[in-house]
Design an enzyme around this catalytic site. Structure first.
Site, PDB file in Angstrom:
ATOM      1  N   ASP A  36       0.834  -1.206   0.000  1.00  0.00           N
ATOM      2  CA  ASP A  36       0.000   0.000   0.000  1.00  0.00           C
ATOM      3  C   ASP A  36       0.871   1.259   0.000  1.00  0.00           C
ATOM      4  O   ASP A  36       1.997   1.238   0.503  1.00  0.00           O
ATOM      5  CB  ASP A  36      -0.901  -0.027   1.247  1.00  0.00           C
ATOM      6  CG  ASP A  36      -2.058   0.939   1.132  1.00  0.00           C
ATOM      7  OD1 ASP A  36      -2.308   1.459   0.028  1.00  0.00           O
ATOM      8  OD2 ASP A  36      -2.723   1.182   2.163  1.00  0.00           O
ATOM      9  N   ASN A  84     -10.801  -2.853  -5.899  1.00  0.00           N
ATOM     10  CA  ASN A  84     -10.027  -1.836  -6.625  1.00  0.00           C
ATOM     11  C   ASN A  84     -10.684  -1.393  -7.942  1.00  0.00           C
ATOM     12  O   ASN A  84     -10.292  -0.382  -8.520  1.00  0.00           O
ATOM     13  CB  ASN A  84      -8.598  -2.322  -6.895  1.00  0.00           C
ATOM     14  CG  ASN A  84      -7.707  -2.303  -5.674  1.00  0.00           C
ATOM     15  OD1 ASN A  84      -6.758  -3.079  -5.555  1.00  0.00           O
ATOM     16  ND2 ASN A  84      -7.990  -1.409  -4.719  1.00  0.00           N
TER      17      ASN A  84
HETATM   18  C1  FPP Z   1      -2.111   0.130  -3.220  1.00  0.00           C
HETATM   19  O1  FPP Z   1      -1.604   1.443  -3.149  1.00  0.00           O
HETATM   20  C2  FPP Z   1      -1.558  -0.549  -4.356  1.00  0.00           C
HETATM   21  C3  FPP Z   1      -2.276  -1.110  -5.360  1.00  0.00           C
HETATM   22  C4  FPP Z   1      -3.737  -1.133  -5.406  1.00  0.00           C
HETATM   23  C5  FPP Z   1      -1.603  -1.722  -6.505  1.00  0.00           C
HETATM   24  C6  FPP Z   1      -0.433  -2.595  -6.173  1.00  0.00           C
HETATM   25  C7  FPP Z   1       0.327  -2.760  -7.394  1.00  0.00           C
HETATM   26  C8  FPP Z   1       1.647  -2.690  -7.509  1.00  0.00           C
HETATM   27  C9  FPP Z   1       2.596  -2.589  -6.397  1.00  0.00           C
HETATM   28  C10 FPP Z   1       2.168  -2.723  -8.877  1.00  0.00           C
HETATM   29  C11 FPP Z   1       2.964  -3.866  -9.250  1.00  0.00           C
HETATM   30  C12 FPP Z   1       2.449  -5.190  -8.956  1.00  0.00           C
HETATM   31  C13 FPP Z   1       2.788  -6.236  -9.693  1.00  0.00           C
HETATM   32  C14 FPP Z   1       2.440  -7.603  -9.314  1.00  0.00           C
HETATM   33  C15 FPP Z   1       3.523  -6.040 -10.938  1.00  0.00           C
HETATM   34  P1  FPP Z   1      -2.600   2.633  -3.290  1.00  0.00           P
HETATM   35  O2  FPP Z   1      -2.708   3.001  -4.717  1.00  0.00           O
HETATM   36  O3  FPP Z   1      -3.911   2.309  -2.647  1.00  0.00           O
HETATM   37  O4  FPP Z   1      -1.877   3.755  -2.499  1.00  0.00           O
HETATM   38  P2  FPP Z   1      -2.554   4.943  -1.668  1.00  0.00           P
HETATM   39  O5  FPP Z   1      -3.241   4.298  -0.494  1.00  0.00           O
HETATM   40  O6  FPP Z   1      -1.400   5.789  -1.286  1.00  0.00           O
HETATM   41  O7  FPP Z   1      -3.515   5.624  -2.581  1.00  0.00           O
END
Ligand code: FPP
Length: 258
Positions: A36, A84
């Site tokens: 996250d 998501n």
């Molecule tokens: C949460 O951070 C992250 C995600 C929903 C996506 C996770 C994906 C990756 C790390 C990309 C790569 C993965 C692979 C397997 C290639 P957020 O966007 O919710 O962050 P925030 O809470 O700061 O908004």
């Protein structure tokens, strides 16, 4: 010797008590990570959220490569949840494109590093090209015997239990399963994770202390680490510190230790 084993962090801790789990196998066998903070990491830099997801993808590689050095045999990462889809169309499309590119680009390296890759989650909403890449990656790495990397994609714990229950009910209906025989060992056989051990340690980055529908059944007795680091800042060194910290924990699974 892996890359992490050559780093300063490992050298500094090699002989002290903190490195004990790395040496004696008391570290976690299965680590699950809620990655996250990508969005905030990008926003902090005045960049679009997808910039953070791309930076996050680079960290995945670093952590996967560190697993053999820290004795982690199973790594499960939460890439995209069933919730998501509520994000903007631009972010969802960007993430799907990132997954396609990541898989296409990393397939050979993962196989060469002896990493066996599996996906968990419901594939029905994913596009055909992505599903093909996922199938190919699973097939190409199925003989690999090193780290077991599981990528949760369109995954939700409640959705997984719901799908498992539907299959279990169908088996009862078809006369293949006696309802009286259903016990705690039965449902896990229907879960997406049926070939994996339960996670020993669940890590969530970015300072949020919640589990967001991740591995609900499987984490019943997991240890948790909620750390402030945003996922794109997470390093192999921090990973090693968490593994070492886990070794000091007293897991009783509801019982008492002698
Ligand atoms: C949460 O951070 C992250 C995600 C929903 C996506 C996770 C994906 C990756 C790390 C990309 C790569 C993965 C692979 C397997 C290639 P957020 O966007 O919710 O962050 P925030 O809470 O700061 O908004």
């Amino acid at each position: 010797m892996g890359r992490l084993a050559q780093t300063k962090c490992f050298e500094q801790t090699k002989d002290d008590v903190m490195a004990k789990p790395l040496r004696d196998g008391t570290g976690p066998r299965h680590v699950a990570i809620i990655m996250d903070g990508n969005g905030r990491w990008a926003t902090n830099r005045g960049r679009p959220r997808l910039f953070g997801h791309h930076a996050g993808a680079k960290r995945v590689r670093e952590v996967v490569e560190a697993c053999p050095d820290v004795g982690v045999k199973y790594l499960t990462i939460f890439a995209f949840s069933t919730e998501n889809w509520k994000r903007t169309q631009v972010e969802v499309a960007g993430l799907m494109s990132l997954f396609r590119r990541y898989i296409a680009k990393e397939t050979r390296a993962l196989r060469d590093r002896n990493v066996r890759v599996r996906f968990i989650g419901d594939r029905v909403r994913l596009d055909a090209k992505l599903i093909q890449l996922m199938d190919d990656l699973e097939k190409i790495t199925e003989e690999c015997t090193g780290t077991n990397l599981t990528i949760a994609l369109n995954y939700g714990g409640r959705d997984e239990v719901t799908r498992a229950t539907r299959r279990l009910a169908q088996d009862v209906y078809d006369g293949k399963l006696d309802p009286a025989s259903v016990d705690e060992e039965t449902l896990p056989k229907y879960l997406d994770t049926h070939v994996l051990p339960d996670p020993d340690l669940v890590v969530r980055t970015s300072g949020e202390a919640r589990i967001s529908n991740f591995l609900l059944w499987q984490s019943a007795y997991a240890e948790y680490e909620f750390i402030d680091t945003l996922w794109p800042d997470f390093t192999a060194e921090e990973f090693a510190r968490l593994i070492n910290g886990y070794g000091a924990r007293d897991r009783r699974f509801g019982g008492v230790n002698a």
